[in-house]
Design a protein around this motif. Structure first.
Motif, mmCIF file in Angstrom:
data_model
loop_
_atom_site.group_PDB
_atom_site.id
_atom_site.type_symbol
_atom_site.label_atom_id
_atom_site.label_comp_id
_atom_site.label_asym_id
_atom_site.label_seq_id
_atom_site.Cartn_x
_atom_site.Cartn_y
_atom_site.Cartn_z
ATOM 1 N N ILE A 138 0.852 -1.196 0.000
ATOM 2 C CA ILE A 138 0.000 0.000 0.000
ATOM 3 C C ILE A 138 0.889 1.247 0.000
ATOM 4 C CG2 ILE A 138 -1.831 1.235 1.210
ATOM 5 C CD1 ILE A 138 -2.514 -1.392 2.626
ATOM 6 N N THR A 283 -5.289 -8.811 4.618
ATOM 7 C CA THR A 283 -5.285 -7.472 4.038
ATOM 8 C C THR A 283 -5.017 -6.412 5.098
ATOM 9 O OG1 THR A 283 -6.879 -8.197 2.375
ATOM 10 C CG2 THR A 283 -6.635 -5.836 2.667
ATOM 11 N N SER A 299 -6.179 0.576 1.110
ATOM 12 C CA SER A 299 -6.261 -0.835 1.493
ATOM 13 C C SER A 299 -5.597 -1.706 0.447
ATOM 14 C CB SER A 299 -7.732 -1.243 1.657
ATOM 15 O OG SER A 299 -7.846 -2.603 2.004
ATOM 16 N N GLY A 300 -4.997 -2.806 0.901
ATOM 17 C CA GLY A 300 -4.351 -3.724 -0.026
ATOM 18 C C GLY A 300 -3.526 -4.754 0.705
#
Length: 438
Positions: A138, A283, A299-300
């Motif tokens: 991210i 995540t 987010s990621g």
């Protein structure tokens, strides 16, 4: 076209090998984007014979990271060893002293030595990039360091550890105990054999300390963070949270208060319908609240070879695009010499809603006593719920759940101390903070 940028990779584990492989696979694309090639010209790792799935025959091997850092073979030192001291720190210090740019994914090292290293790099006009140190793939560091120049953040918070988030997600979705979910995470490689660093919050704290410095212009102060882990979260807590419209997440939270900067890591109840409440499994997510832009949520993937390597290569590409003599951006968003001393807000002054679960003896007047102690400490209750007996037997202990309106940590602690003194509790109460979340 300019000469290729020569990088030296210290550490060829999952991330280091991924960086080398992706640089080879994406060579043409990176050359087009950066205006010059990027080549791995040096490597340092403990085992030279290990097959890492990438051709490193064109790189020179070095016995130690520090030796590679000062060699004439590299322009950029990429540290992917880990650890807050030892070879990682020695290599970075040597690289900066030798005039080499640095890229690192080492949050523990930055949490402890970040200000020192920032001062050295800025004094020498060198770049120190560390996107992969927080939230994996991210781009939160670049966002906060460069893209939010017109903003004054008031709060930054997020899910910063994939292992803890995986465990909490699985506990809820599959009705598994903490112990069973931890064992599963270890089997899948999401948790280490010794998972303490992840599940007890230290990993999140290191990342939060870096975000705090970026957000509020203070020196990195990971030792000043209030930390609680998730090992005491039970299925009963998960169920009760859901019944009340919440989901439990391990959050790192930093915010500006009237008494200083609050930094805290602990299990937190967030609304089921919130965006951060929907972030599951491994995540990560980082939320930023600021005056100009309002609220952002990034987010990621927060870990993994390719996701972390993506952030590392982004940092390398930034260096490849830079021009000699160009003003180097401050490591923490402002000059290291201008970072203010960290002023900690006491956790006892924290204000918010609280979930309190108590197992009490089945006695007449217990409810009234609990409510009285809350009132004596200026705590207003949003709800009070009694669950059935713990094991179905008559006169067996009962579970009582209190949800408070906004109050302070000190008031909650005093109320619980009073309840403990009365002798009504069967076991230590569970207290989980409720966090407003977008």
């Amino acid at each position: 076209m300019s000469e290729p940028l020569r990088i030296g990779i210290a550490g060829l584990g999952t991330v280091g090998a991924s960086v080398a492989r992706i640089l080879a696979d994406k060579a043409a694309t990176l050359t087009a984007q950066c205006g010059r090639g990027i080549v791995v010209s040096g490597v340092s790792a403990r085992d030279r014979s290990k097959d890492r799935g990438v051709d490193l025959s064109g790189a020179k091997w070095f016995d130690t990271p520090a030796e590679m850092a000062v060699s004439g073979e590299i322009d950029v030192f990429v540290e992917l060893i880990g650890g807050e001291d030892g070879p990682a720190l020695d290599g970075i210090r040597a690289a900066l002293e030798a005039g080499r740019h640095v890229v690192t994914a080492n949050k523990a090292l930055l949490a402890r030595h970040g200000v020192e290293l920032a001062e050295t790099s800025e004094d020498k006009g060198l770049i120190l990039n560390y996107e992969a140190a927080v939230a994996g793939g991210i781009p939160v560091i670049k966002t906060m360091r460069e893209s939010m120049a017109a903003n004054t953040p008031s709060r930054v918070y997020g899910i910063l550890n994939g292992t803890a988030n995986y465990i909490l997600t699985r506990m809820e979705s599959d009705e598994l105990s903490f112990e069973d979910c931890l064992a599963e995470a270890q089997r899948l490689g999401y948790a280490e054999a010794d998972p303490t660093f992840d599940i007890e919050g230290q990993d999140t704290a290191h990342k939060l300390a870096i975000l705090t410095s970026l957000a509020f212009g203070t020196k990195v102060a990971s030792e000043e963070i209030y930390i609680e882990g998730i090992s005491n979260i039970s299925l009963g807590d998960i169920h009760a949270a859901r019944e009340l419209g919440y989901r439990i997440k391990l959050l790192g939270v930093a915010q500006r208060t009237a008494t200083g900067i609050e930094q805290r890591v602990h299990p937190t109840m967030v609304p089921l319908g919130s965006m951060i409440g929907q972030v599951d499994r491994v995540t990560n997510a980082v939320a930023i609240e600021a005056d100009t832009v309002g609220s952002l949520l990034l987010s990621g993937p927060g870990a993994g070879g390719d996701a972390t390597a993506s952030a590392v290569i982004g940092d390398i590409a930034d260096i490849a695009k830079s021009h000699p003599g160009r003003q180097v951006a401050p490591v923490f968003g402002r000059a290291a010499t201008e970072l203010r001393p960290y002023e900690r807000a006491e956790m006892t002054s924290h204000a918010g809603g609280y979930f309190i679960r108590m197992t009490v003896h089945d006695r007449i007047g217990v409810f009234a006593t609990l409510a009285a102690h809350m009132a004596e400490n200026d705590i207003s209750l949003e709800s009070i719920v009694q669950h059935g007996t713990v094991n179905g037997e008559v006169d067996a202990p009962k579970t009582v759940i209190l949800v408070t309106h906004e109050t302070t940590e000190s008031h909650v602690r005093k109320a619980i101390e009073a309840v403990l003194e009365d002798g009504h509790l069967v076991s230590k109460p569970q207290v989980i903070r409720i966090e407003p979340a977008g």
